[in-house]
Design a protein around this motif. Structure first.
Motif, PDB file in Angstrom:
ATOM      1  N   ASP A  24       0.800  -1.506   0.385  1.00  0.00           N
ATOM      2  CA  ASP A  24      -0.153  -0.337   0.038  1.00  0.00           C
ATOM      3  C   ASP A  24       0.875   1.368  -0.046  1.00  0.00           C
ATOM      4  OD1 ASP A  24      -2.023   1.795  -0.575  1.00  0.00           O
ATOM      5  OD2 ASP A  24      -2.836   1.543   1.937  1.00  0.00           O
ATOM      6  N   LEU A  25       1.880   1.361  -0.719  1.00  0.00           N
ATOM      7  CA  LEU A  25       2.559   2.610  -0.858  1.00  0.00           C
ATOM      8  C   LEU A  25       1.782   3.548  -1.147  1.00  0.00           C
ATOM      9  CD1 LEU A  25       6.065   3.798  -0.723  1.00  0.00           C
ATOM     10  CD2 LEU A  25       5.695   3.555  -3.356  1.00  0.00           C
ATOM     11  N   LYS A  26       0.974   3.566  -2.368  1.00  0.00           N
ATOM     12  CA  LYS A  26       0.241   4.966  -2.437  1.00  0.00           C
ATOM     13  C   LYS A  26      -0.708   5.409  -1.325  1.00  0.00           C
ATOM     14  CE  LYS A  26      -0.649   3.381  -7.421  1.00  0.00           C
ATOM     15  NZ  LYS A  26      -1.891   3.388  -8.691  1.00  0.00           N
ATOM     16  N   GLY A  27      -1.666   4.355  -0.207  1.00  0.00           N
ATOM     17  CA  GLY A  27      -1.752   4.516   0.528  1.00  0.00           C
ATOM     18  C   GLY A  27      -1.194   5.325   1.433  1.00  0.00           C
ATOM     19  N   TRP A  28       0.538   5.254   1.768  1.00  0.00           N
ATOM     20  CA  TRP A  28       0.921   5.580   2.707  1.00  0.00           C
ATOM     21  C   TRP A  28       2.160   7.767   2.551  1.00  0.00           C
ATOM     22  CZ3 TRP A  28       6.338   7.210   1.285  1.00  0.00           C
ATOM     23  CH2 TRP A  28       6.907   7.838   2.241  1.00  0.00           C
ATOM     24  N   ILE A  29       1.375   7.638   0.329  1.00  0.00           N
ATOM     25  CA  ILE A  29       2.392   9.034   0.223  1.00  0.00           C
ATOM     26  C   ILE A  29       1.107   9.167   1.020  1.00  0.00           C
ATOM     27  CG2 ILE A  29       2.166   9.838  -2.022  1.00  0.00           C
ATOM     28  CD1 ILE A  29       3.741   6.902  -2.973  1.00  0.00           C
ATOM     29  N   LYS A  30      -0.521   9.009   0.490  1.00  0.00           N
ATOM     30  CA  LYS A  30      -1.609   9.734   0.596  1.00  0.00           C
ATOM     31  C   LYS A  30      -1.630  10.613   1.880  1.00  0.00           C
ATOM     32  CE  LYS A  30      -6.505  10.194   0.163  1.00  0.00           C
ATOM     33  NZ  LYS A  30      -7.442   9.244   0.328  1.00  0.00           N
ATOM     34  N   ASN A  31      -1.397   9.398   2.801  1.00  0.00           N
ATOM     35  CA  ASN A  31      -1.838   9.882   3.938  1.00  0.00           C
ATOM     36  C   ASN A  31      -0.213  10.717   4.375  1.00  0.00           C
ATOM     37  OD1 ASN A  31      -3.527   8.002   4.534  1.00  0.00           O
ATOM     38  ND2 ASN A  31      -1.983   6.228   5.326  1.00  0.00           N
ATOM     39  N   ALA A  46       7.357  13.104   9.898  1.00  0.00           N
ATOM     40  CA  ALA A  46       8.773  12.419   9.155  1.00  0.00           C
ATOM     41  C   ALA A  46       9.063  11.147   9.841  1.00  0.00           C
ATOM     42  CB  ALA A  46       9.283  13.777   8.727  1.00  0.00           C
ATOM     43  N   VAL A  47       9.565  11.432  11.226  1.00  0.00           N
ATOM     44  CA  VAL A  47      10.393  10.167  11.730  1.00  0.00           C
ATOM     45  C   VAL A  47       9.052   8.980  11.169  1.00  0.00           C
ATOM     46  CG1 VAL A  47      10.629   9.607  13.564  1.00  0.00           C
ATOM     47  CG2 VAL A  47      11.396  10.908  13.169  1.00  0.00           C
ATOM     48  N   LEU A  48       8.365   9.053  11.494  1.00  0.00           N
ATOM     49  CA  LEU A  48       7.190   8.747  12.128  1.00  0.00           C
ATOM     50  C   LEU A  48       6.550   7.835  10.565  1.00  0.00           C
ATOM     51  CD1 LEU A  48       5.297   6.559  13.699  1.00  0.00           C
ATOM     52  CD2 LEU A  48       3.358   8.807  13.429  1.00  0.00           C
ATOM     53  N   ALA A  49       6.323   8.249   9.490  1.00  0.00           N
ATOM     54  CA  ALA A  49       6.160   8.341   8.217  1.00  0.00           C
ATOM     55  C   ALA A  49       7.309   7.411   7.528  1.00  0.00           C
ATOM     56  CB  ALA A  49       6.573   9.331   7.403  1.00  0.00           C
ATOM     57  N   GLY A 107      -4.444  23.714  -8.097  1.00  0.00           N
ATOM     58  CA  GLY A 107      -5.889  22.197  -7.764  1.00  0.00           C
ATOM     59  C   GLY A 107      -5.846  20.587  -7.248  1.00  0.00           C
ATOM     60  N   LEU A 108      -4.922  20.041  -7.637  1.00  0.00           N
ATOM     61  CA  LEU A 108      -4.655  18.596  -7.814  1.00  0.00           C
ATOM     62  C   LEU A 108      -3.993  18.689  -6.169  1.00  0.00           C
ATOM     63  CD1 LEU A 108      -4.031  15.727  -8.423  1.00  0.00           C
ATOM     64  CD2 LEU A 108      -2.353  16.114  -9.308  1.00  0.00           C
ATOM     65  N   LEU A 109      -3.058  20.097  -5.772  1.00  0.00           N
ATOM     66  CA  LEU A 109      -2.285  19.415  -4.898  1.00  0.00           C
ATOM     67  C   LEU A 109      -3.195  19.834  -3.746  1.00  0.00           C
ATOM     68  CD1 LEU A 109       1.189  22.117  -5.646  1.00  0.00           C
ATOM     69  CD2 LEU A 109       0.688  19.697  -5.056  1.00  0.00           C
ATOM     70  N   SER A 110      -3.933  20.998  -3.759  1.00  0.00           N
ATOM     71  CA  SER A 110      -4.767  21.219  -2.519  1.00  0.00           C
ATOM     72  C   SER A 110      -6.169  20.175  -1.900  1.00  0.00           C
ATOM     73  CB  SER A 110      -5.620  22.393  -3.199  1.00  0.00           C
ATOM     74  OG  SER A 110      -6.824  21.877  -4.021  1.00  0.00           O
ATOM     75  N   GLN A 111      -6.213  18.786  -2.852  1.00  0.00           N
ATOM     76  CA  GLN A 111      -6.896  17.816  -2.912  1.00  0.00           C
ATOM     77  C   GLN A 111      -5.384  17.367  -1.403  1.00  0.00           C
ATOM     78  OE1 GLN A 111      -8.816  16.557  -5.670  1.00  0.00           O
ATOM     79  NE2 GLN A 111      -9.426  18.443  -6.420  1.00  0.00           N
ATOM     80  N   MET A 112      -4.522  17.166  -2.406  1.00  0.00           N
ATOM     81  CA  MET A 112      -2.966  15.995  -1.354  1.00  0.00           C
ATOM     82  C   MET A 112      -2.976  16.678  -0.386  1.00  0.00           C
ATOM     83  SD  MET A 112      -1.596  15.124  -5.079  1.00  0.00           S
ATOM     84  CE  MET A 112       0.248  14.368  -4.408  1.00  0.00           C
TER      85      MET A 112
END
Length: 228
Positions: A113-120, A200-203, A160-165
């Motif tokens: 779930d790398l995409k989920g990690w990036i999103k979080n 950042a450490v937790l990520a 607009g895309l950045l504001s969602q991320m």
């Protein structure tokens, strides 16, 4: 020794306060890019622990050589005031682009779930500054006007895309200037983003756990990214 227990209490309290300050301190990422004609200038600066740890990447020149792009790179790392600069020369062609895409696809496959990690992780990022100014001209008034509108659409779509991320804290500054006097293209972009050191450490720990969930995940990161 009646003061002995209180000494340990003071030491423990000071240590806890120091840990809180460190974990709450920001990791600041600043980016800058400028293109005037055929001249490029790209910089990336990462600072953590109030500047004790710093990473700087600079791309002072980039040129087209046939079907490949030649780049000169400079990388600086700093820890507690000790600074080291390194320079690299590289050539990017179609084969390297395809190879990089395949490496990232493999990393995506072996990391759970790398995409989920990036999103979080991005949801914890605060975008504090975004400035993007562009001047362009095609030599023809009609095409210049059309190009100006297209650039505006691209810029608004990106923000607009950045504001969602990420969390956009301040209104972005963007402008597009048409030039009807001739063919010209100039663009300058800068941004500043922050994330708390603790996040950042937790990520990083979460990513390590996700890498170990799949067999060969850690080795894939070492071979494809860390070695580069």
């Amino acid at each position: 020794m009646p003061g002995y227990p209180y000494g340990w209490m003071w030491a423990g309290g000071f240590f806890a306060l120091a840990v809180i300050v460190v974990l709450s301190s920001p990791v600041v990422v600043s980016g800058f890019a400028r293109r005037i004609g055929n001249n490029d200038d790209v910089e990336l600066d990462v600072r953590a622990l109030f500047g004790l740890i710093r990473y700087r990447y600079k791309l002072p020149s980039m040129s087209l050589d046939g079907m490949a792009v030649k780049v000169d790179e400079q990388v600086s790392t700093s820890k507690a005031g000790m600074n080291t600069w390194k320079e690299f020369n590289d050539e990017i062609d179609a084969d390297k682009v395809v190879s990089s895409i395949e490496k990232y696809k493999h990393i995506l496959y072996v990391t759970r779930d790398l995409k989920g990690w990036i999103k979080n992780t991005l949801a914890r990022v605060n975008l504090t500054e975004w400035r993007w100014s562009t001047t362009l001209g095609t030599g023809d008034a009609m095409w210049t006007a059309m190009a100006t509108g297209a650039v505006w659409s691209i810029k608004t779509a990106i923000i607009g895309l950045l504001s969602q991320m990420v969390q956009v804290k301040n209104a972005p500054f963007m402008e597009v200037h048409p030039s009807f006097s001739g063919t010209v293209f100039k663009t300058e972009w800068s941004c500043t983003a922050q994330i708390r050191f603790g996040y950042a450490v937790l990520a990083g720990l979460q990513l390590l756990v996700r890498m170990k969930k799949w067999k060969g995940g850690v080795k894939a990161w070492q071979n494809n990214l860390f070695r580069a």
